[in-house]
Design a protein around this motif. Structure first.
Motif, PDB file in Angstrom:
ATOM      1  N   THR A 179       1.048  -1.125   0.130  1.00 18.57           N
ATOM      2  CA  THR A 179       0.143   0.552   0.394  1.00 18.57           C
ATOM      3  C   THR A 179       0.776   1.170  -0.045  1.00 18.57           C
ATOM      4  OG1 THR A 179      -1.725   1.211   1.127  1.00 18.57           O
ATOM      5  CG2 THR A 179       0.052   0.119   2.153  1.00 18.57           C
ATOM      6  N   THR A 180       0.183   2.412  -0.772  1.00 20.68           N
ATOM      7  CA  THR A 180       1.492   3.665  -0.728  1.00 20.68           C
ATOM      8  C   THR A 180       0.029   4.731   0.245  1.00 20.68           C
ATOM      9  OG1 THR A 180      -0.510   4.341  -2.413  1.00 20.68           O
ATOM     10  CG2 THR A 180       2.356   3.013  -2.620  1.00 20.68           C
ATOM     11  N   SER A 181      -1.334   4.015   0.998  1.00 15.84           N
ATOM     12  CA  SER A 181      -1.407   4.885   1.769  1.00 15.84           C
ATOM     13  C   SER A 181      -2.107   4.257   2.886  1.00 15.84           C
ATOM     14  CB  SER A 181      -2.676   5.355   0.936  1.00 15.84           C
ATOM     15  OG  SER A 181      -4.307   5.666   1.999  1.00 15.84           O
ATOM     16  N   ILE A 182      -2.090   5.130   3.853  1.00 17.30           N
ATOM     17  CA  ILE A 182      -2.050   4.323   5.697  1.00 17.30           C
ATOM     18  C   ILE A 182      -2.693   5.139   6.266  1.00 17.30           C
ATOM     19  CG2 ILE A 182      -0.567   3.635   7.684  1.00 17.30           C
ATOM     20  CD1 ILE A 182       0.918   2.398   5.819  1.00 17.30           C
ATOM     21  N   GLN A 183      -3.314   4.899   7.330  1.00 19.74           N
ATOM     22  CA  GLN A 183      -4.687   5.454   8.317  1.00 19.74           C
ATOM     23  C   GLN A 183      -4.127   5.129   9.373  1.00 19.74           C
ATOM     24  OE1 GLN A 183      -8.819   5.327   9.524  1.00 19.74           O
ATOM     25  NE2 GLN A 183      -8.502   7.480   8.513  1.00 19.74           N
ATOM     26  N   ARG A 194      -9.967  11.611  19.428  1.00 23.85           N
ATOM     27  CA  ARG A 194     -10.149  10.965  18.619  1.00 23.85           C
ATOM     28  C   ARG A 194      -9.002  10.994  17.809  1.00 23.85           C
ATOM     29  NH1 ARG A 194     -13.948   8.000  14.570  1.00 23.85           N
ATOM     30  NH2 ARG A 194     -12.464   5.959  14.220  1.00 23.85           N
ATOM     31  N   VAL A 195      -8.141  10.793  17.404  1.00 22.97           N
ATOM     32  CA  VAL A 195      -6.880  11.254  15.917  1.00 22.97           C
ATOM     33  C   VAL A 195      -6.806  10.493  15.241  1.00 22.97           C
ATOM     34  CG1 VAL A 195      -4.509  12.339  15.756  1.00 22.97           C
ATOM     35  CG2 VAL A 195      -5.340  12.616  18.393  1.00 22.97           C
ATOM     36  N   LEU A 196      -7.323  10.830  14.116  1.00 20.42           N
ATOM     37  CA  LEU A 196      -7.096   9.899  12.697  1.00 20.42           C
ATOM     38  C   LEU A 196      -6.096  10.870  12.152  1.00 20.42           C
ATOM     39  CD1 LEU A 196     -10.701   9.463  11.890  1.00 20.42           C
ATOM     40  CD2 LEU A 196      -8.900   8.436  12.205  1.00 20.42           C
ATOM     41  N   ALA A 197      -5.156  10.277  11.066  1.00 21.04           N
ATOM     42  CA  ALA A 197      -4.516  10.527  10.830  1.00 21.04           C
ATOM     43  C   ALA A 197      -3.768   9.717   9.544  1.00 21.04           C
ATOM     44  CB  ALA A 197      -2.602  10.892  11.440  1.00 21.04           C
ATOM     45  N   ASN A 198      -3.423  10.523   8.215  1.00 28.92           N
ATOM     46  CA  ASN A 198      -3.761   9.831   6.771  1.00 28.92           C
ATOM     47  C   ASN A 198      -2.432  10.266   6.482  1.00 28.92           C
ATOM     48  OD1 ASN A 198      -5.951   8.707   6.883  1.00 28.92           O
ATOM     49  ND2 ASN A 198      -7.640  10.449   5.639  1.00 28.92           N
ATOM     50  N   TYR A 223      -4.170   0.991   8.989  1.00 33.34           N
ATOM     51  CA  TYR A 223      -4.825   1.045   8.211  1.00 33.34           C
ATOM     52  C   TYR A 223      -4.082   1.307   6.953  1.00 33.34           C
ATOM     53  CZ  TYR A 223      -8.386   1.020  11.977  1.00 33.34           C
ATOM     54  OH  TYR A 223      -9.352   0.399  13.115  1.00 33.34           O
ATOM     55  N   ALA A 224      -4.361  -0.572   6.615  1.00 32.18           N
ATOM     56  CA  ALA A 224      -3.762   0.421   5.098  1.00 32.18           C
ATOM     57  C   ALA A 224      -4.693   0.056   3.789  1.00 32.18           C
ATOM     58  CB  ALA A 224      -2.796  -0.724   4.434  1.00 32.18           C
ATOM     59  N   LEU A 225      -5.207   1.386   3.244  1.00 32.48           N
ATOM     60  CA  LEU A 225      -5.950   1.864   2.608  1.00 32.48           C
ATOM     61  C   LEU A 225      -6.088   1.476   1.310  1.00 32.48           C
ATOM     62  CD1 LEU A 225      -6.696   5.221   4.517  1.00 32.48           C
ATOM     63  CD2 LEU A 225      -7.838   3.547   5.081  1.00 32.48           C
TER      64      LEU A 225
END
Length: 252
Positions: free
Chosen positions: A166-170, A214-218, A250-252
């Protein structure tokens, strides 16, 4: 815990433990480590609610029967305890859980007092097995202590494999005991020897508990099949520190 309450609680336990060689004598007469005293007195007992008469499990209408501060060990229908008996139950159950934590978490006694107390309380609620396997335990093992005198904290997880490229992780993190006036937080990602900062970060305060968020970081990264979570935090007061309640990649 609210910050003022946390500082008062920790200061009280530290003073008692200093006079007792690292141990505190509880009202039950049991001598326990400072982290057990802090957890039992300020984290478990005030929130569990004390019942001197055994009561049934709401789901079954019977077993497991519970008494005192949420204790189910050896409890039978019709059992009645005294306040002193409940104090003994709580101290001894907490000591049992602490012994199991010491066995599963290296250098447990060297961790910060507030973190050890939190882990004791968590064990009392979900069991030591689940606590030892928790993200809190893994990140506690990686917590950098070099900067603790200044209130700086760095937690890095073990490498997490996604099972795909993956190239996109959360990075999804829940913080507790967080006061933005005193604390700062910075989610990061580690791949190999490179540390990445997020392209987008969304912070959502909890609607019920103002100290929780809650902290969501992409992150956008070169193609990878694994990564490590890193979370940097600071505190202006070393007796008032936030902690990570839960964290996931998470791998998006």
């Amino acid at each position: 815990m609210a910050s003022k309450r946390a500082k008062t609680a920790i200061a009280a336990i530290v003073a008692l433990a200093a006079a007792g060689g690292g141990y505190v004598t509880m009202s039950s007469g049991d001598r326990v480590p400072d982290d057990v005293a802090l957890a039992a007195t300020y984290l478990v007992s005030p929130w569990e609610g004390r019942e001197l008469r055994a009561y049934p499990d709401p789901a079954t209408g019977g077993a497991p029967w519970t008494i005192c501060d949420g204790d189910t060990v050896g409890v039978k229908r019709g059992m009645v305890e005294t306040p002193a008996g409940c104090d003994r139950r709580l101290s001894r159950r907490m000591m049992q859980f602490r012994g199991e934590l010491v066995a599963c978490i290296p250098n447990f006694a060297a961790k910060p007092l507030s973190w050890r107390a939190m882990m004791n309380s968590l064990s009392y609620n979900i069991g030591t097995g689940a606590t030892c396997r928790s993200t809190a335990a893994r990140l506690g093992n990686a917590r950098g202590m070099t900067f603790r005198p200044r209130g700086d904290m760095v937690a890095i997880s073990t490498s997490q494999a996604f099972g795909l490229s993956t190239t996109s992780i959360q990075l999804d993190t829940v913080l507790d005991a967080y006061d933005p006036a005193k604390h700062s937080s910075a989610p990061k990602l580690v791949i190999g020897a490179t540390v990445y900062t997020p392209s987008v970060t969304v912070v959502t305060p909890d609607l019920v508990n103002p100290k929780k968020r809650r902290v969501l970081a992409n992150f956008t990264v070169p193609a990878t099949t694994e990564a490590r979570a890193r979370f940097d935090m600071t505190s202006t007061e070393v007796t008032d520190v936030p902690f990570i309640e839960n964290i996931a990649l998470y791998a998006l």
